[in-house]
Design a protein around this motif. Sequence first.
Motif, PDB file in Angstrom:
ATOM      1  N   GLY A 228       0.837  -1.195   0.000  1.00 52.57           N
ATOM      2  CA  GLY A 228       0.000   0.000   0.000  1.00 52.57           C
ATOM      3  C   GLY A 228       0.868   1.240   0.000  1.00 52.57           C
ATOM      4  N   SER A 229       0.626   2.132   0.968  1.00 52.26           N
ATOM      5  CA  SER A 229       1.415   3.360   1.008  1.00 52.26           C
ATOM      6  C   SER A 229       2.496   3.293   2.088  1.00 52.26           C
ATOM      7  N   ALA A 230       2.768   2.082   2.608  1.00 54.09           N
ATOM      8  CA  ALA A 230       3.777   1.956   3.654  1.00 54.09           C
ATOM      9  C   ALA A 230       5.156   2.284   3.089  1.00 54.09           C
ATOM     10  N   PRO A 231       5.970   2.999   3.863  1.00 56.74           N
ATOM     11  CA  PRO A 231       7.294   3.351   3.357  1.00 56.74           C
ATOM     12  C   PRO A 231       8.221   2.149   3.206  1.00 56.74           C
ATOM     13  N   ALA A 232       7.985   1.091   3.985  1.00 61.26           N
ATOM     14  CA  ALA A 232       8.902  -0.058   3.938  1.00 61.26           C
ATOM     15  C   ALA A 232       8.494  -1.040   2.847  1.00 61.26           C
ATOM     16  N   GLU A 233       9.474  -1.426   2.018  1.00 61.35           N
ATOM     17  CA  GLU A 233       9.290  -2.601   1.153  1.00 61.35           C
ATOM     18  C   GLU A 233       9.603  -3.785   2.037  1.00 61.35           C
ATOM     19  N   GLU A 234       8.837  -4.865   1.915  1.00 63.09           N
ATOM     20  CA  GLU A 234       9.056  -5.990   2.830  1.00 63.09           C
ATOM     21  C   GLU A 234       9.398  -7.277   2.099  1.00 63.09           C
ATOM     22  N   TRP A 235      10.154  -8.112   2.791  1.00 60.44           N
ATOM     23  CA  TRP A 235      10.509  -9.432   2.276  1.00 60.44           C
ATOM     24  C   TRP A 235      10.199 -10.488   3.336  1.00 60.44           C
ATOM     25  N   LEU A 236       9.671 -11.617   2.898  1.00 61.68           N
ATOM     26  CA  LEU A 236       9.536 -12.758   3.802  1.00 61.68           C
ATOM     27  C   LEU A 236      10.918 -13.380   3.927  1.00 61.68           C
ATOM     28  N   VAL A 237      11.297 -13.749   5.148  1.00 61.97           N
ATOM     29  CA  VAL A 237      12.633 -14.290   5.380  1.00 61.97           C
ATOM     30  C   VAL A 237      12.545 -15.806   5.524  1.00 61.97           C
ATOM     31  N   ASP A 238      13.341 -16.510   4.730  1.00 63.55           N
ATOM     32  CA  ASP A 238      13.394 -17.974   4.784  1.00 63.55           C
ATOM     33  C   ASP A 238      11.995 -18.586   4.761  1.00 63.55           C
ATOM     34  N   GLY A 239      11.140 -18.081   3.884  1.00 66.45           N
ATOM     35  CA  GLY A 239       9.801 -18.639   3.721  1.00 66.45           C
ATOM     36  C   GLY A 239       8.777 -18.105   4.710  1.00 66.45           C
ATOM     37  N   GLY A 240       9.188 -17.240   5.616  1.00 69.13           N
ATOM     38  CA  GLY A 240       8.262 -16.635   6.589  1.00 69.13           C
ATOM     39  C   GLY A 240       8.073 -17.506   7.812  1.00 69.13           C
ATOM     40  N   PRO A 241       7.283 -17.106   8.805  1.00 66.63           N
ATOM     41  CA  PRO A 241       6.496 -15.871   8.778  1.00 66.63           C
ATOM     42  C   PRO A 241       7.315 -14.617   9.072  1.00 66.63           C
ATOM     43  N   GLY A 242       8.599 -14.777   9.461  1.00 66.23           N
ATOM     44  CA  GLY A 242       9.410 -13.595   9.757  1.00 66.23           C
ATOM     45  C   GLY A 242       9.568 -12.720   8.517  1.00 66.23           C
ATOM     46  N   ARG A 243       9.700 -11.426   8.747  1.00 67.53           N
ATOM     47  CA  ARG A 243       9.821 -10.465   7.641  1.00 67.53           C
ATOM     48  C   ARG A 243      10.923  -9.480   7.927  1.00 67.53           C
ATOM     49  N   VAL A 244      11.402  -8.842   6.874  1.00 64.05           N
ATOM     50  CA  VAL A 244      12.306  -7.703   7.058  1.00 64.05           C
ATOM     51  C   VAL A 244      11.856  -6.615   6.096  1.00 64.05           C
ATOM     52  N   GLY A 245      12.019  -5.387   6.522  1.00 63.05           N
ATOM     53  CA  GLY A 245      11.627  -4.257   5.682  1.00 63.05           C
ATOM     54  C   GLY A 245      12.822  -3.367   5.393  1.00 63.05           C
ATOM     55  N   VAL A 246      12.769  -2.686   4.277  1.00 64.81           N
ATOM     56  CA  VAL A 246      13.790  -1.689   3.959  1.00 64.81           C
ATOM     57  C   VAL A 246      13.066  -0.421   3.518  1.00 64.81           C
ATOM     58  N   ILE A 247      13.428   0.679   4.153  1.00 68.03           N
ATOM     59  CA  ILE A 247      12.835   1.969   3.799  1.00 68.03           C
ATOM     60  C   ILE A 247      13.888   2.740   3.016  1.00 68.03           C
ATOM     61  N   GLY A 248      13.786   2.657   1.705  1.00 65.52           N
ATOM     62  CA  GLY A 248      14.819   3.250   0.838  1.00 65.52           C
ATOM     63  C   GLY A 248      14.436   4.658   0.431  1.00 65.52           C
ATOM     64  N   SER A 249      14.269   5.515   1.406  1.00 64.66           N
ATOM     65  CA  SER A 249      13.764   6.870   1.122  1.00 64.66           C
ATOM     66  C   SER A 249      14.581   7.592   0.063  1.00 64.66           C
ATOM     67  N   VAL A 250      15.890   7.320   0.018  1.00 60.88           N
ATOM     68  CA  VAL A 250      16.746   8.060  -0.909  1.00 60.88           C
ATOM     69  C   VAL A 250      16.830   7.352  -2.258  1.00 60.88           C
ATOM     70  N   THR A 251      17.147   6.057  -2.252  1.00 57.97           N
ATOM     71  CA  THR A 251      17.379   5.374  -3.533  1.00 57.97           C
ATOM     72  C   THR A 251      16.115   4.718  -4.098  1.00 57.97           C
ATOM     73  N   ARG A 252      15.095   4.542  -3.272  1.00 56.43           N
ATOM     74  CA  ARG A 252      13.845   3.944  -3.765  1.00 56.43           C
ATOM     75  C   ARG A 252      12.661   4.758  -3.251  1.00 56.43           C
TER      76      ARG A 252
END
Length: 328
Positions: A228-252
């Motif tokens: 949606g409009s969340a600043p973080a792009e998210e990835w499922l880690v090792d198939g989930g359910p854990g996640r990690v986000g990256v907020i690339g305000s400058v480069t993305r």
Amino acid sequence: MLVDNYGRVATDLRVSLTDKCNLRCSYCMPPEGLEWLPGPELLTDDELVRLVALAVGEGVTEVRFTGGEPLLRRGLVSIVERVGALTPRPRMSLTTNGIGLARTAQALADAGLDRVNVSLDTLDRDRFVQIARRDRLADVLKGLVAAEAAGLVPVKVNAVLMRGVNEDEAVPLLRWALAAGYRLRFIEQMPLDAQHGWTRDQMVTADEILGRLAEVFALAPVGADERGSAPAEEWLVDGGPGRVGVIGSVTRPFCGACDRVRLTADGQLRNCLFAREESDLRAPLRAGATDDDLVARMRASLLAKRPGHGIDDPGFLQPVRPMSAIGG
Ligand code: SAM
């Protein structure tokens, strides 16, 4: 509605409760701190709640309390309670360095706070002191545990990586967050420090962070529809359910989907983190403006929102206010 000329609607209000902070993170402010806003210039609790109520009346559905360090604001619990009593009730979260959260998490949850974002850039005590210039890592960790116990979930952790300082902690931070059940998001360092010391080559980019993580974890992107409009792009880690986000305000940059608007502790409405202009709500409010007058000012501010933050424009100028005085 708080809508801009590009069709974006502001539904997420970030409210700075104070510009003061009890840490001195090197990428945010100098060791000696800053000249804090004079007390009389700060919105009172009543003024603040009135402006938030008007924004909620204009369609704001998310209120994020921030600063400076919002836990330093006396009356925080009562502000949360009052904002939580608005109709329709907005979702409420808090961005904090976590110091003092061990004491206040339960009271904040009882007052209606939904969630917290805790900022933590390192798990190493000496590095914490180097980055934040205070020996408070243990307090932050206690605050995180208390937030989870109080049900302020999902507990999100924000980390800024800096070249030659803590860039090697991408993997350890994610391992730790996954084990503890916190949602970790890495934020690219932005040109918002009071010292104006930011340089592009010192910034650890989203691509670099993802590259480091991908050496150890399998990362699967979470769909854009979920972002949606969340600043973080998210990835499922090792198939989930854990996640990690990256907020690339400058480069993305994600300005096209921006739904945010900011209210500073001294009552200035900012339509962008990087805005160079602000709309003063405090002066008219104190001069007896009606609700309609104030809403008209809010709407006008949003209409002047630029299409993007412009960090890559040749004429980019860092905003006069540092992050701590805007409300991150
Ligand atoms: N004191 C609270 C905290 O520590 O979360 C709230 C305010 S702080 C300004 C909000 C967030 O902004 C923190 O996660 C902090 O790391 C981040 N931040 C501060 N300066 C930044 C910068 N120049 N670039 C990227 N993030 C920054």
